[in-house]
Design an enzyme around this catalytic site. Structure first.
Site, PDB file in Angstrom:
ATOM      1  N   GLY A 130       0.776  -1.237   0.000  1.00  0.00           N
ATOM      2  CA  GLY A 130       0.000   0.000   0.000  1.00  0.00           C
ATOM      3  C   GLY A 130       0.804   1.282   0.000  1.00  0.00           C
ATOM      4  N   ARG A 155     -15.180 -14.297 -10.153  1.00  0.00           N
ATOM      5  CA  ARG A 155     -14.749 -12.905 -10.357  1.00  0.00           C
ATOM      6  C   ARG A 155     -15.927 -11.941 -10.441  1.00  0.00           C
ATOM      7  NH1 ARG A 155     -10.050 -11.405 -11.931  1.00  0.00           N
ATOM      8  NH2 ARG A 155      -9.592 -13.380 -12.944  1.00  0.00           N
ATOM      9  N   ARG A 162      -5.695  -8.092  -9.197  1.00  0.00           N
ATOM     10  CA  ARG A 162      -6.760  -8.859  -9.851  1.00  0.00           C
ATOM     11  C   ARG A 162      -7.195  -8.117 -11.111  1.00  0.00           C
ATOM     12  NH1 ARG A 162      -9.518 -13.211  -7.847  1.00  0.00           N
ATOM     13  NH2 ARG A 162     -11.518 -12.238  -8.299  1.00  0.00           N
ATOM     14  N   HIS A 170       1.301   1.389 -13.204  1.00  0.00           N
ATOM     15  CA  HIS A 170       2.073   0.224 -13.634  1.00  0.00           C
ATOM     16  C   HIS A 170       3.555   0.595 -13.649  1.00  0.00           C
ATOM     17  CE1 HIS A 170       2.800  -3.606 -15.531  1.00  0.00           C
ATOM     18  NE2 HIS A 170       3.618  -2.983 -16.349  1.00  0.00           N
ATOM     19  N   LEU A 172      -5.432  -5.866 -20.183  1.00  0.00           N
ATOM     20  CA  LEU A 172      -4.451  -5.679 -19.105  1.00  0.00           C
ATOM     21  C   LEU A 172      -3.458  -4.549 -19.423  1.00  0.00           C
ATOM     22  CD1 LEU A 172      -3.255  -6.855 -16.430  1.00  0.00           C
ATOM     23  CD2 LEU A 172      -1.787  -8.274 -17.893  1.00  0.00           C
ATOM     24  N   ASP A 173      -3.299  -3.616 -18.494  1.00  0.00           N
ATOM     25  CA  ASP A 173      -2.295  -2.546 -18.592  1.00  0.00           C
ATOM     26  C   ASP A 173      -2.350  -1.839 -19.946  1.00  0.00           C
ATOM     27  OD1 ASP A 173      -1.430  -3.267 -16.024  1.00  0.00           O
ATOM     28  OD2 ASP A 173      -0.013  -4.724 -16.822  1.00  0.00           O
ATOM     29  N   GLU A 232       6.655   6.488  -8.917  1.00  0.00           N
ATOM     30  CA  GLU A 232       5.236   6.103  -8.894  1.00  0.00           C
ATOM     31  C   GLU A 232       4.468   7.000  -7.934  1.00  0.00           C
ATOM     32  OE1 GLU A 232       4.196   1.933  -8.430  1.00  0.00           O
ATOM     33  OE2 GLU A 232       6.186   1.345  -9.113  1.00  0.00           O
TER      34      GLU A 232
END
Ligand code: GRF
Length: 208
Positions: free
Chosen positions: A12, A65, A91, A109, A144-145, A174
Site C-alpha cells: 500500500g 470474479r 486482480r 504500472h 491488461l495494462d 510512482e
C-alpha cells in the site's frame, strides 16, 4: 468534494502516497472514501485502518470474479466513490466493474507502457537490458495494462543496478506520478481522443 476509492492487495505504499498528497493539498478537493482489499491481511489495509479510514476486506479466494467484483462495485457505490484508484490491486477487473465506472478507474504500472505489461514489470525491464524504464498511470479498460495513458515518468537503469534497486527507484517516481495523475483527472481539464489523453488548452477569460 471528490470521493476516491482505493483498491489494493499489498503493502500500500501508493495508497499512502495518495493519502499524503491529499493531506498536503497536492490533490485538492478530494477525500479517500474507502479502501478495499481482496486480501484481509494486506498490510495496506491495516495502514488504512491506522489512518482512521474506512478499510474493508472483500476476500476474493474461492469466489467467482463477477460476483466478487459486483460486491466491490456495490461497496464503492455505497461510499459514493467517483474515482477508483488501483494501487497494487492484483486482480483483473471484470467488464461489469469497468462499465460501472466508465473512464473513472486508474491504475499505476511500474514500466513505460506499452513495454512490459503484466507481472514483475521492473524485472522484465531489467532482464531486457533497457537503459530507461519508468512508470505509467493510465485509465483501466478491458485489456491488461492497456487503457489511455495519463502520465508517465522515466527512470534510468544504471549498470550497478539489481532488480531491487531499480524497483525502488521506480517506486519513488510512482508516488509522484499517481498523485499528479489523480489531480489532473479530478480537474476534469482534459479530453480523450482515441487512445490519447489531451490536456485542454486553457482559454483566456473573455471580457464582458
Ligand atoms: C507498484 O509497483 C505498482 O506499480 C504495482 O504494484 C505495486 C504496488 O506497490 N501495480 P504498493 O502496494 O503501492 O506499495
Amino acid at each position: 468534494m471528490h470521493n476516491l476509492g482505493i483498491l489494493l492487495s499489498g503493502r500500500g505504499s501508493n495508497f499512502l502516497a495518495i493519502a499524503d498528497a491529499i493531506a498536503s493539498g497536492k490533490i485538492p478537493d478530494a477525500r479517500i472514501a474507502v479502501v478495499i482489499s481482496n486480501l484481509a491481511d494486506a498490510p495496506g489495509l491495516a495502514a488504512a485502518r491506522d489512518r482512521g479510514l474506512n478499510a474493508i476486506a472483500i476476500e476474493s479466494r474461492g469466489r467467482k470474479r463477477q460476483e466478487h467484483d459486483a460486491e466491490i462495485v456495490a461497496t464503492l457505490q455505497a461510499h459514493h466513490v467517483d474515482l477508483v484508484c488501483l494501487a497494487g490491486y492484483m486482480r483483473l477487473l471484470s467488464p461489469g466493474f469497468i462499465q460501472a465506472f466508465p473512464q473513472r478507474i486508474l491504475n499505476i504500472h511500474p514500466s513505460l507502457l506499452p513495454a512490459f505489461p503484466g507481472l514483475d514489470a521492473q524485472l522484465q525491464a531489467f532482464e531486457h537490458g533497457v537503459q530507461v524504464t519508468g512508470c505509467t498511470v493510465h485509465f483501466v479498460d478491458e485489456q491488461l495494462d492497456h487503457g489511455p495513458i495519463i502520465l508517465q515518468r522515466p527512470v534510468p537503469v544504471f549498470p550497478s543496478d539489481d532488480p531491487h534497486t531499480l524497483a525502488d527507484r521506480i517506486l519513488e517516481q510512482e508516488h509522484i506520478a499517481y498523485a499528479e495523475a489523480i489531480a489532473r483527472v479530478l480537474s476534469g481539464n482534459y479530453q480523450i481522443i482515441g487512445r490519447r489523453y489531451l490536456p485542454k488548452a486553457r482559454t483566456a477569460p473573455t471580457k464582458a
